[in-house]
Scaffold this motif. Structure first.
Motif, mmCIF file in Angstrom:
data_model
loop_
_atom_site.group_PDB
_atom_site.id
_atom_site.type_symbol
_atom_site.label_atom_id
_atom_site.label_comp_id
_atom_site.label_asym_id
_atom_site.label_seq_id
_atom_site.Cartn_x
_atom_site.Cartn_y
_atom_site.Cartn_z
ATOM 1 N N ASP A 174 3.793 -2.401 -1.031
ATOM 2 C CA ASP A 174 5.224 -2.097 -0.893
ATOM 3 C C ASP A 174 5.388 -0.936 0.074
ATOM 4 O OD1 ASP A 174 7.950 -1.856 -1.199
ATOM 5 O OD2 ASP A 174 7.910 -1.722 -3.383
ATOM 6 N N GLU A 175 5.848 -1.218 1.268
ATOM 7 C CA GLU A 175 6.076 -0.212 2.312
ATOM 8 C C GLU A 175 4.835 0.641 2.602
ATOM 9 O OE1 GLU A 175 8.754 0.140 4.062
ATOM 10 O OE2 GLU A 175 10.423 -0.728 2.939
ATOM 11 N N PRO A 176 3.707 0.000 2.886
ATOM 12 C CA PRO A 176 2.483 0.796 3.045
ATOM 13 C C PRO A 176 2.460 1.656 4.312
ATOM 14 C CG PRO A 176 2.037 -1.473 3.634
ATOM 15 C CD PRO A 176 3.445 -1.435 3.077
ATOM 16 N N THR A 177 3.297 1.320 5.288
ATOM 17 C CA THR A 177 3.230 2.077 6.548
ATOM 18 C C THR A 177 4.388 3.062 6.716
ATOM 19 O OG1 THR A 177 4.354 0.239 7.657
ATOM 20 C CG2 THR A 177 1.959 0.294 7.811
ATOM 21 N N ALA A 178 5.329 3.058 5.745
ATOM 22 C CA ALA A 178 6.570 3.828 5.932
ATOM 23 C C ALA A 178 6.342 5.320 6.185
ATOM 24 C CB ALA A 178 7.488 3.626 4.734
ATOM 25 N N ALA A 179 5.375 5.913 5.482
ATOM 26 C CA ALA A 179 5.214 7.358 5.570
ATOM 27 C C ALA A 179 4.122 7.772 6.560
ATOM 28 C CB ALA A 179 4.897 7.917 4.185
ATOM 29 N N LEU A 180 3.651 6.838 7.384
ATOM 30 C CA LEU A 180 2.469 7.124 8.197
ATOM 31 C C LEU A 180 2.781 7.346 9.676
ATOM 32 C CD1 LEU A 180 0.034 4.444 6.756
ATOM 33 C CD2 LEU A 180 0.487 6.756 5.927
ATOM 34 N N GLY A 181 1.914 8.093 10.330
ATOM 35 C CA GLY A 181 1.974 8.232 11.778
ATOM 36 C C GLY A 181 1.498 6.943 12.432
ATOM 37 N N VAL A 182 1.745 6.833 13.731
ATOM 38 C CA VAL A 182 1.437 5.574 14.426
ATOM 39 C C VAL A 182 -0.046 5.182 14.336
ATOM 40 C CG1 VAL A 182 1.459 4.378 16.650
ATOM 41 C CG2 VAL A 182 3.451 5.698 15.924
ATOM 42 N N PRO A 183 -1.001 6.085 14.584
ATOM 43 C CA PRO A 183 -2.416 5.667 14.503
ATOM 44 C C PRO A 183 -2.779 5.179 13.099
ATOM 45 C CG PRO A 183 -2.225 7.835 15.516
ATOM 46 C CD PRO A 183 -0.871 7.501 14.977
ATOM 47 N N GLU A 184 -2.223 5.850 12.084
ATOM 48 C CA GLU A 184 -2.524 5.443 10.710
ATOM 49 C C GLU A 184 -1.870 4.102 10.379
ATOM 50 O OE1 GLU A 184 -1.443 8.919 8.436
ATOM 51 O OE2 GLU A 184 -3.560 9.447 8.330
ATOM 52 N N GLN A 185 -0.680 3.866 10.941
ATOM 53 C CA GLN A 185 -0.030 2.560 10.750
ATOM 54 C C GLN A 185 -0.916 1.455 11.308
ATOM 55 O OE1 GLN A 185 3.865 2.464 12.538
ATOM 56 N NE2 GLN A 185 4.612 4.186 11.330
ATOM 57 N N ARG A 186 -1.489 1.720 12.502
ATOM 58 C CA ARG A 186 -2.368 0.727 13.132
ATOM 59 C C ARG A 186 -3.537 0.408 12.217
ATOM 60 N NH1 ARG A 186 0.744 -1.506 15.147
ATOM 61 N NH2 ARG A 186 -0.909 -2.837 15.942
ATOM 62 N N LYS A 187 -4.062 1.484 11.632
ATOM 63 C CA LYS A 187 -5.236 1.336 10.764
ATOM 64 C C LYS A 187 -4.901 0.459 9.542
ATOM 65 C CE LYS A 187 -9.363 2.404 10.233
ATOM 66 N NZ LYS A 187 -10.500 2.752 11.078
ATOM 67 N N VAL A 188 -3.743 0.710 8.959
ATOM 68 C CA VAL A 188 -3.353 -0.075 7.785
ATOM 69 C C VAL A 188 -3.158 -1.550 8.162
ATOM 70 C CG1 VAL A 188 -1.534 -0.439 6.049
ATOM 71 C CG2 VAL A 188 -2.405 1.860 6.477
ATOM 72 N N ILE A 189 -2.558 -1.793 9.332
ATOM 73 C CA ILE A 189 -2.385 -3.174 9.798
ATOM 74 C C ILE A 189 -3.756 -3.847 9.953
ATOM 75 C CG2 ILE A 189 -1.614 -4.615 11.758
ATOM 76 C CD1 ILE A 189 0.723 -3.550 10.100
ATOM 77 N N ALA A 190 -4.717 -3.095 10.500
ATOM 78 C CA ALA A 190 -6.075 -3.648 10.657
ATOM 79 C C ALA A 190 -6.700 -3.948 9.291
ATOM 80 C CB ALA A 190 -6.946 -2.680 11.455
ATOM 81 N N LEU A 191 -6.446 -3.074 8.320
ATOM 82 C CA LEU A 191 -6.992 -3.298 6.975
ATOM 83 C C LEU A 191 -6.393 -4.559 6.354
ATOM 84 C CD1 LEU A 191 -7.032 0.318 5.473
ATOM 85 C CD2 LEU A 191 -8.947 -0.984 6.379
ATOM 86 N N ILE A 192 -5.096 -4.763 6.583
ATOM 87 C CA ILE A 192 -4.446 -5.973 6.052
ATOM 88 C C ILE A 192 -5.108 -7.205 6.670
ATOM 89 C CG2 ILE A 192 -2.300 -7.320 6.036
ATOM 90 C CD1 ILE A 192 -0.805 -4.621 5.879
ATOM 91 N N GLN A 193 -5.396 -7.122 7.976
ATOM 92 C CA GLN A 193 -6.036 -8.262 8.627
ATOM 93 C C GLN A 193 -7.426 -8.528 8.069
ATOM 94 O OE1 GLN A 193 -4.882 -6.898 12.431
ATOM 95 N NE2 GLN A 193 -3.246 -8.413 12.625
ATOM 96 N N SER A 194 -8.138 -7.464 7.649
ATOM 97 C CA SER A 194 -9.468 -7.737 7.092
ATOM 98 C C SER A 194 -9.360 -8.312 5.676
ATOM 99 C CB SER A 194 -10.389 -6.513 7.173
ATOM 100 O OG SER A 194 -9.840 -5.425 6.505
ATOM 101 N N LEU A 195 -8.351 -7.897 4.919
ATOM 102 C CA LEU A 195 -8.138 -8.518 3.595
ATOM 103 C C LEU A 195 -7.846 -10.011 3.759
ATOM 104 C CD1 LEU A 195 -5.792 -5.903 1.823
ATOM 105 C CD2 LEU A 195 -8.186 -6.336 1.294
ATOM 106 N N LYS A 196 -7.012 -10.316 4.754
ATOM 107 C CA LYS A 196 -6.643 -11.704 5.057
ATOM 108 C C LYS A 196 -7.881 -12.527 5.429
ATOM 109 C CE LYS A 196 -4.222 -13.839 8.912
ATOM 110 N NZ LYS A 196 -3.539 -15.044 8.430
ATOM 111 N N ALA A 197 -8.737 -11.921 6.260
ATOM 112 C CA ALA A 197 -9.955 -12.618 6.693
ATOM 113 C C ALA A 197 -10.875 -12.919 5.515
ATOM 114 C CB ALA A 197 -10.679 -11.798 7.753
ATOM 115 N N GLU A 198 -10.758 -12.105 4.458
ATOM 116 C CA GLU A 198 -11.571 -12.350 3.262
ATOM 117 C C GLU A 198 -10.953 -13.409 2.353
ATOM 118 O OE1 GLU A 198 -12.486 -8.764 1.202
ATOM 119 O OE2 GLU A 198 -13.737 -8.000 2.825
ATOM 120 N N GLY A 199 -9.809 -13.974 2.779
ATOM 121 C CA GLY A 199 -9.207 -15.063 2.014
ATOM 122 C C GLY A 199 -8.287 -14.615 0.897
ATOM 123 N N LYS A 200 -7.964 -13.335 0.872
ATOM 124 C CA LYS A 200 -7.051 -12.859 -0.171
ATOM 125 C C LYS A 200 -5.622 -13.238 0.176
ATOM 126 C CE LYS A 200 -10.168 -9.055 -1.105
ATOM 127 N NZ LYS A 200 -10.975 -9.951 -1.941
#
Ligand SMILES: Nc1ncnc2c1ncn2[C@@H]1O[C@H](COP(=O)(O)OP(=O)(O)OP(=O)(O)O)[C@@H](O)[C@H]1O
Ligand SMILES: [Mg+2]
Length: 248
Positions: A174-200
């Motif tokens: 729920d709003e995982p990137t709302a409070a983050l700076g741009v580099p950290e937002q990028r990182k969270v987006i990348a983490l979501i993509q790795s969760l997706k790649a694991e089939g979650k």
């Protein structure tokens, strides 16, 4: 060929708070390896539906199925034990505890001192923390420090790491990137993509349409507690999503 079964099916779920109809017969599915974004204006019911899924609130009407089985969890811990990790906007981390202690919160590994006395296995927790942060490619200088000392992005990583460690089937953010700076937002987006790649299955709530378009396979729009439409990022413009959100 067998039909692909959704990890999660929300069917005609309703919930009210006093006179406010927070959810009015909402439905959507989440399939394995799929990121479903929930979009909607403030008060549209996005947080309420994820809280109904994850055992924060009971729902009144309709059905929620996890792997085809109806669920109605009484507590978030019960949802977690059944493979649903929810990363709430406030993250629900314990500030005074280390990364390892947060990963194991409520599920601490035990060992036996002198073969008899039960004690928390801190070494195992520390090893899990190290392994998990490494897997996320997240560098933390002091792994044993309380998480209060960490930045917003590092805290998100701990919460996401917890979901990965426990091998959740469904990860709700729920709003995982709302409070983050741009580099950290990028990182969270990348983490979501790795969760997706694991089939979650992933439910991603955001007010940031750019993040939604980047990461979502499907966009489910809520308006005043109702389904306002469902679109695929490749075939819809941001303007159209906004129109669905506000109702023309
Ligand atoms: N605990 C509560 N008690 C009373 N009303 C509530 C409660 N939680 C939510 N509501 C109401 O339910 C409706 C839906 O709220 P919800 O928090 O689900 O919206 P949201 O889509 O997550 O909005 P936002 O984007 O602002 O986070 C709102 O009208 C809200 O005021
Ligand atoms: Mg909300």
């Amino acid at each position: 060929m067998s039909e692909r079964q959704p990890i999660l099916s929300v069917r005609n779920v309703s919930k009210h708070f006093g006179g406010v109809q927070a959810l009015d017969k909402v439905s959507f599915d989440v399939f394995p390896g799929e990121v479903v974004a929930l979009a909607g204006d403030n008060g549209a019911g996005k947080s309420t539906v994820i809280k109904a899924i994850s055992g924060v609130y009971p729902y009144e009407d309709g059905d929620i199925f996890l792997d085809g089985k109806r669920i109605a969890f009484a507590t978030p811990q019960e949802a977690r034990d059944n493979g649903i990790e929810t990363i709430y906007q406030d993250l629900a981390l314990a500030d005074n505890l280390s990364i390892g202690a947060n990963i194991f919160l409520g599920r601490e590994p035990m060992k036996r001192l002198f073969g008899i006395l039960p004690a928390i296995d801190r070494k195992r927790m520390a090893e899990a923390a190290k392994e998990t942060m490494k897997r996320l490619d997240f560098h933390v200088d002091r792994l044993d420090a309380p998480v209060a000392a960490f930045s917003g992005g590092q805290r998100q990583a701990v919460a996401i790491g917890r979901a990965m460690y426990w091998n959740a089937r469904l990860v709700i953010m729920d709003e995982p990137t709302a409070a983050l700076g741009v580099p950290e937002q990028r990182k969270v987006i990348a983490l979501i993509q790795s969760l997706k790649a694991e089939g979650k299955g992933i439910i991603f709530i955001s007010h940031n349409l750019r993040d939604i378009f980047e990461v979502a396979d499907r966009i489910v729009v809520f308006r005043r507690g109702e389904n306002a439409g469902e679109r695929t990022p490749g075939t819809v413009s941001a303007d159209e999503i906004v129109r669905l959100m506000v109702g023309k």
